[in-house]
Design a protein around this motif. Structure first.
Motif, PDB file in Angstrom:
ATOM      1  N   GLU A 102       0.853  -1.186   0.000  1.00  0.00           N
ATOM      2  CA  GLU A 102       0.000   0.000   0.000  1.00  0.00           C
ATOM      3  C   GLU A 102       0.885   1.231   0.000  1.00  0.00           C
ATOM      4  O   GLU A 102       1.718   1.402   0.894  1.00  0.00           O
ATOM      5  N   LEU A 103       0.703   2.075  -1.014  1.00  0.00           N
ATOM      6  CA  LEU A 103       1.516   3.279  -1.144  1.00  0.00           C
ATOM      7  C   LEU A 103       0.811   4.496  -0.543  1.00  0.00           C
ATOM      8  O   LEU A 103       1.384   5.204   0.274  1.00  0.00           O
ATOM      9  N   LEU A 104      -0.409   4.758  -0.958  1.00  0.00           N
ATOM     10  CA  LEU A 104      -1.180   5.831  -0.352  1.00  0.00           C
ATOM     11  C   LEU A 104      -1.845   5.346   0.937  1.00  0.00           C
ATOM     12  O   LEU A 104      -2.236   4.183   1.011  1.00  0.00           O
ATOM     13  N   PRO A 105      -1.962   6.185   1.957  1.00  0.00           N
ATOM     14  CA  PRO A 105      -1.609   7.618   1.972  1.00  0.00           C
ATOM     15  C   PRO A 105      -0.218   7.917   2.514  1.00  0.00           C
ATOM     16  O   PRO A 105       0.226   9.053   2.460  1.00  0.00           O
ATOM     17  N   ASN A 106       0.475   6.904   3.052  1.00  0.00           N
ATOM     18  CA  ASN A 106       1.684   7.201   3.820  1.00  0.00           C
ATOM     19  C   ASN A 106       2.952   7.333   2.987  1.00  0.00           C
ATOM     20  O   ASN A 106       3.885   8.016   3.392  1.00  0.00           O
ATOM     21  N   ARG A 107       3.013   6.663   1.828  1.00  0.00           N
ATOM     22  CA  ARG A 107       4.224   6.762   1.020  1.00  0.00           C
ATOM     23  C   ARG A 107       3.864   6.796  -0.456  1.00  0.00           C
ATOM     24  O   ARG A 107       4.122   5.835  -1.205  1.00  0.00           O
ATOM     25  N   PRO A 108       3.240   7.865  -0.912  1.00  0.00           N
ATOM     26  CA  PRO A 108       2.820   7.951  -2.308  1.00  0.00           C
ATOM     27  C   PRO A 108       4.012   7.920  -3.253  1.00  0.00           C
ATOM     28  O   PRO A 108       5.062   8.494  -2.979  1.00  0.00           O
ATOM     29  N   ALA A 109       3.840   7.226  -4.369  1.00  0.00           N
ATOM     30  CA  ALA A 109       4.869   7.171  -5.406  1.00  0.00           C
ATOM     31  C   ALA A 109       4.423   8.081  -6.545  1.00  0.00           C
ATOM     32  O   ALA A 109       3.743   7.654  -7.480  1.00  0.00           O
ATOM     33  N   TRP A 110       4.794   9.344  -6.478  1.00  0.00           N
ATOM     34  CA  TRP A 110       4.375  10.317  -7.474  1.00  0.00           C
ATOM     35  C   TRP A 110       5.201  10.170  -8.742  1.00  0.00           C
ATOM     36  O   TRP A 110       6.372   9.813  -8.708  1.00  0.00           O
ATOM     37  N   THR A 111       4.558  10.463  -9.873  1.00  0.00           N
ATOM     38  CA  THR A 111       5.229  10.379 -11.162  1.00  0.00           C
ATOM     39  C   THR A 111       5.005  11.661 -11.950  1.00  0.00           C
ATOM     40  O   THR A 111       4.108  12.451 -11.641  1.00  0.00           O
ATOM     41  N   ARG A 162       4.062   7.530 -20.842  1.00  0.00           N
ATOM     42  CA  ARG A 162       5.362   7.278 -20.213  1.00  0.00           C
ATOM     43  C   ARG A 162       5.511   8.198 -19.013  1.00  0.00           C
ATOM     44  O   ARG A 162       5.377   9.417 -19.137  1.00  0.00           O
ATOM     45  N   TYR A 163       5.771   7.609 -17.853  1.00  0.00           N
ATOM     46  CA  TYR A 163       5.897   8.364 -16.613  1.00  0.00           C
ATOM     47  C   TYR A 163       7.282   8.150 -16.009  1.00  0.00           C
ATOM     48  O   TYR A 163       7.849   7.051 -16.098  1.00  0.00           O
TER      49      TYR A 163
END
Length: 296
Positions: free
Chosen positions: A256-265, A280-281
């Motif tokens: 689980e990435l959100l909400p504690n460690r979001p992987a933004w692109t 492409r990100y």
């Protein structure tokens, strides 16, 4: 994203035809490999990667499904509808790579697949070969299969023709005497866990610094958990898959990435072919407050 017998959607392009992608957007300053003219025309421009680089490629339905479940082998082609442009991009991304990294689940789910550029787009094989020669790559990218347990279908044709298997010492003991002679073992650690950072470091020592991963979702989850993914290529197919009583994962599973460690692109490229989008990100560097890395 592999072979399937699903027919191409009515009114689509014959599978043997590659039509140029329409470039919608591209961030300035991207690395370029100087693609052979045939590939640059079909892709709608150039393509390249810095080294080292780990990039992922997936096809997804409009409702975010990337796999239909274990009862549907090779479901990626059902999601893509065997769109020729998607198969071309898949082949092109393989042609750029030193190695193609997949998980054991992906190997089991695609029982006849070969992770080579020409397998998915044979009509572009000469141009793919020209690109690999210009980059100083081997004739084909090396297939690397990750399995901590060593539970692999050793009769799979992709293993029979040669691959590198990344596993633990426990997994290596399980595979002892079962792995085809054309395969080699990459054993990273003692015990029953496997860190993807160790796997990539070992691949780098073998000269594999530009690596494509085609998943599946659990492998991507592990790679994201260790902050190892640099870029994601995502084909958005104009189909709705739906979910009911079967497991139909999205792009990332097992973390689980959100909400504690979001992987933004950041979106760095967008192309179009008919109703398909080819995006492409680039992953942003994790921030200090994005949370700890995932432990295997």
């Amino acid at each position: 994203m592999a072979e399937h017998t699903t027919p191409h959607p009515a009114g689509g392009t014959p599978p043997g035809t590659v039509h140029p992608l329409e470039l919608l957007y591209e961030q300035a300053g991207q690395p370029r490999f100087s693609l052979p003219p045939a590939l640059a025309t079909a892709y709608g421009g150039d393509l390249g990667f810095t080294s080292p680089c780990l990039y992922a490629n997936f096809v997804t339905s409009l409702d975010g499904v990337v796999a239909l479940g274990p009862e549907y082998p090779s479901s990626g082609s059902a999601i893509s509808g065997r769109e020729p442009a998607d198969r071309f991009v898949m082949g092109l991304l393989r042609a750029c790579a030193d190695a193609v990294l997949i998980g054991a689940g992906t190997l089991r789910a695609t029982p006849r697949h070969r992770w080579t550029p020409d397998h998915v787009c044979p009509q572009a094989a000469p141009a793919f070969a020209e690109l690999r020669r210009s980059l100083g790559r081997a004739a084909q990218p090396e297939l690397v299969v990750v399995s901590a347990s060593g539970d692999l279908p050793t009769e799979h044709p992709a293993l029979q023709s040669g691959a590198r298997v990344a596993t633990t010492l426990d997994g290596a003991r399980r595979l002892d005497g079962r792995l085809p002679a054309a395969c080699s073992l990459l054993t990273a650690v003692e015990g029953s866990t496997l860190r993807m950072d160790d796997v990539l470091a070992a691949l780098h020592t073998h000269g594999h610094t530009v690596v494509l991963t085609e998943g599946g979702p659990h492998l991507i989850g592990h790679l994201l958990g260790e902050s190892l993914v640099d870029e994601v290529f995502l084909t958005t197919s104009p189909v709705l898959a739906g979910r009911a009583d079967t497991s139909r994962p999205g792009l990332v599973a097992g973390i689980e990435l959100l909400p504690n460690r979001p992987a933004w692109t950041d979106l760095i490229s967008a192309r179009r072919r008919g109703s398909y989008l080819f995006l492409r990100y680039r992953l942003r560097a994790p921030r200090a407050n994005d949370g700890p890395a995932m432990a295997d």
